[in-house]
Design a protein around this motif. Structure first.
Motif, mmCIF file in Angstrom:
data_model
loop_
_atom_site.group_PDB
_atom_site.id
_atom_site.type_symbol
_atom_site.label_atom_id
_atom_site.label_comp_id
_atom_site.label_asym_id
_atom_site.label_seq_id
_atom_site.Cartn_x
_atom_site.Cartn_y
_atom_site.Cartn_z
ATOM 1 N N ARG A 171 0.851 -1.189 0.000
ATOM 2 C CA ARG A 171 0.000 0.000 0.000
ATOM 3 C C ARG A 171 0.888 1.241 0.000
ATOM 4 N NH1 ARG A 171 -5.463 1.385 1.883
ATOM 5 N NH2 ARG A 171 -5.516 3.588 2.459
ATOM 6 N N ILE A 172 0.578 2.161 -0.898
ATOM 7 C CA ILE A 172 1.265 3.454 -0.944
ATOM 8 C C ILE A 172 0.224 4.530 -0.693
ATOM 9 C CG2 ILE A 172 2.595 5.081 -2.334
ATOM 10 C CD1 ILE A 172 3.699 2.761 -3.906
ATOM 11 N N ASP A 173 0.427 5.320 0.362
ATOM 12 C CA ASP A 173 -0.478 6.417 0.709
ATOM 13 C C ASP A 173 0.200 7.741 0.391
ATOM 14 O OD1 ASP A 173 -2.979 5.315 2.082
ATOM 15 O OD2 ASP A 173 -1.399 4.268 3.186
ATOM 16 N N MET A 174 -0.494 8.586 -0.329
ATOM 17 C CA MET A 174 0.033 9.908 -0.657
ATOM 18 C C MET A 174 -0.336 10.940 0.391
ATOM 19 S SD MET A 174 1.620 9.173 -3.399
ATOM 20 C CE MET A 174 2.141 10.834 -3.843
ATOM 21 N N LEU A 175 -1.278 10.618 1.292
ATOM 22 C CA LEU A 175 -1.699 11.539 2.338
ATOM 23 C C LEU A 175 -1.742 10.813 3.673
ATOM 24 C CD1 LEU A 175 -4.671 13.397 0.585
ATOM 25 C CD2 LEU A 175 -2.411 14.343 1.079
ATOM 26 N N GLU A 176 -1.459 11.535 4.731
ATOM 27 C CA GLU A 176 -1.618 10.987 6.071
ATOM 28 C C GLU A 176 -3.107 10.868 6.389
ATOM 29 O OE1 GLU A 176 0.727 9.854 7.978
ATOM 30 O OE2 GLU A 176 2.298 10.372 6.541
ATOM 31 N N PRO A 177 -3.458 10.004 7.364
ATOM 32 C CA PRO A 177 -4.887 9.758 7.646
ATOM 33 C C PRO A 177 -5.712 11.015 7.910
ATOM 34 C CG PRO A 177 -3.530 8.139 8.771
ATOM 35 C CD PRO A 177 -2.581 9.128 8.173
ATOM 36 N N VAL A 261 -9.313 7.113 -4.487
ATOM 37 C CA VAL A 261 -9.332 8.548 -4.203
ATOM 38 C C VAL A 261 -10.630 8.853 -3.461
ATOM 39 C CG1 VAL A 261 -9.319 10.880 -5.163
ATOM 40 C CG2 VAL A 261 -7.947 9.078 -6.237
ATOM 41 N N THR A 262 -10.497 9.409 -2.268
ATOM 42 C CA THR A 262 -11.657 9.770 -1.458
ATOM 43 C C THR A 262 -11.754 11.289 -1.364
ATOM 44 O OG1 THR A 262 -11.475 7.745 -0.156
ATOM 45 C CG2 THR A 262 -12.781 9.536 0.783
ATOM 46 N N ARG A 274 -9.068 13.655 0.452
ATOM 47 C CA ARG A 274 -8.739 13.121 1.774
ATOM 48 C C ARG A 274 -7.935 11.826 1.730
ATOM 49 N NH1 ARG A 274 -14.673 14.094 4.685
ATOM 50 N NH2 ARG A 274 -14.635 16.395 4.550
ATOM 51 N N GLU A 275 -7.972 11.140 0.618
ATOM 52 C CA GLU A 275 -7.206 9.893 0.499
ATOM 53 C C GLU A 275 -6.812 9.651 -0.936
ATOM 54 O OE1 GLU A 275 -7.689 5.028 0.902
ATOM 55 O OE2 GLU A 275 -9.368 6.354 1.386
#
Length: 362
Positions: A171-177, A261-262, A274-275
């Protein structure tokens, strides 16, 4: 200073004989040919107005245009305008190490991955020593546009050498939670479903291997699905690229690299991102770990590229086909499990009847 081609350059050579053309008055005048246009005019005022595919096509017209179209600055400008996220200094340094600079990067990242992306590429064949190499780091360059307007642009680095990465779900996240990126786009009202986001959102996720000096685009450009959450009201858009799984990469064994994408609404009615995350899931719906995902992504990165034309339709078609194959596999498994359950029940019932007959006969 822009270099001036010498007399031995491809744009020079024998001066073409001017052809005669008659005016309306009947007088003959010398007609100019394409090669009479000064190369600086071509390079500064014509080639700079072309996008990547048009520039590549222009390079096939003549030896002169091929030489002018290979200018690194032209491809650098096109690449940076196509993917603003690569403007980060460390990403620019990495791209400069590609065999052909920004031209190699563009030919890697612009086209849609071929349906047989696991097959070796004839344009950039990997050296024998690179066949089983796994990158120690991946760089993600993500750009999201709404109706052509850039609303999200960011790069992220992911290390791939630790045991935690190889064993945990990829999993690669571009934004923190808790991060949220504001945008000037109005968030659709609850009565408007998802608005026009499905037709207006476009996403590019360029994955870069700094050591192998290769890149690829993981996105389907347009969303393959978009829906609003019934409770939170957030809009969930999904982009995907279907890749071969395993060394053979048969149609029956595929994985989907899905990008989620959220988007939610702010107090002022504007949309927030947001995500933005990427994962790899197999035909069973299971998310693969980092080690398996890295091997699949490496083969796809060194594999063949498809065509950019009708990319959005092709991306949706491949993902719909992936979901259909998943559904068929689950149905076959359910039928097999149902048959096995029936056999077990029948065998158990027969054994019970035989036991009671044995007791009664005594």
């Amino acid at each position: 200073m822009r270099p001036i081609l010498s007399s031995s350059s491809p744009c020079s050579g024998p001066t073409p004989r001017p052809t005669a053309a008659k005016t309306t008055s009947g007088k003959e005048t010398a007609a100019s040919s394409f090669s009479d246009i000064h190369h600086d005019i071509l390079q500064s005022h014509i080639l700079t107005r072309l996008d990547g595919p048009a520039l590549a096509s222009a390079s096939c017209v003549s030896t002169c245009l091929s030489a002018l179209s290979s200018d690194e600055r032209l491809w650098a400008d096109i690449s940076h305008s196509t993917w603003p996220s690569i403007n980060a200094p460390h990403v620019c340094r990495i791209i400069s190490t590609f065999p052909g600079g920004h031209w190699s990067f563009f030919t890697d990242a612009y086209p849609l991955l071929a349906d047989n992306a696991g097959s070796p590429s004839t344009a950039h064949p990997p050296p024998p020593t690179e066949l089983h190499r796994r990158p120690s780091e991946l760089i993600s360059a993500v750009d999201i546009r709404y109706r052509g307007q850039l609303i999200f642009s960011k790069t992220a680095e992911t290390e791939t050498e630790t045991g935690w990465f190889r064993c945990s779900p990829f999993r690669i996240d571009m934004l923190e939670p808790k991060d949220a990126v504001p945008t000037p786009v109005p968030f659709p009202s609850p009565d408007d479903a998802c608005g026009d986001l499905g037709d207006s959102l476009r996403l590019s996720w360029v994955l870069i291997d700094p050591e192998g000096r290769r890149a690829m685009n993981l996105s389907s450009a347009a969303p393959v699905s978009i829906q609003r959450h019934w409770l939170s009201g957030e809009v969930h858009a999904r982009f995907a690229t279907v890749l071969p799984y395993g060394e053979r990469g048969t149609a029956a064994e595929r994985v989907a690299c899905t990008i989620a994408v959220t988007c939610g609404g702010s107090g002022g009615g504007a949309m927030q991102v947001r995500e933005v995350s990427a994962q790899v899931e197999d035909m069973e719906g299971t998310y693969l770990n980092g080690g398996d995902s890295l091997a699949i992504l490496r083969r796809a990165m060194e594999g063949k590229r498809g065509k950019k034309t009708r990319e959005e339709e092709e991306g949706r078609r491949r993902y719909d086909d992936f979901l259909e194959r998943r559904r068929e596999r689950r149905e076959r498994r359910a039928r097999a499990e149902g048959t096995l359950d029936a056999l077990c029940v029948g065998f158990g019932s027969a054994a019970l009847v035989a036991f009671w007959l044995f007791i009664l006969c005594r």
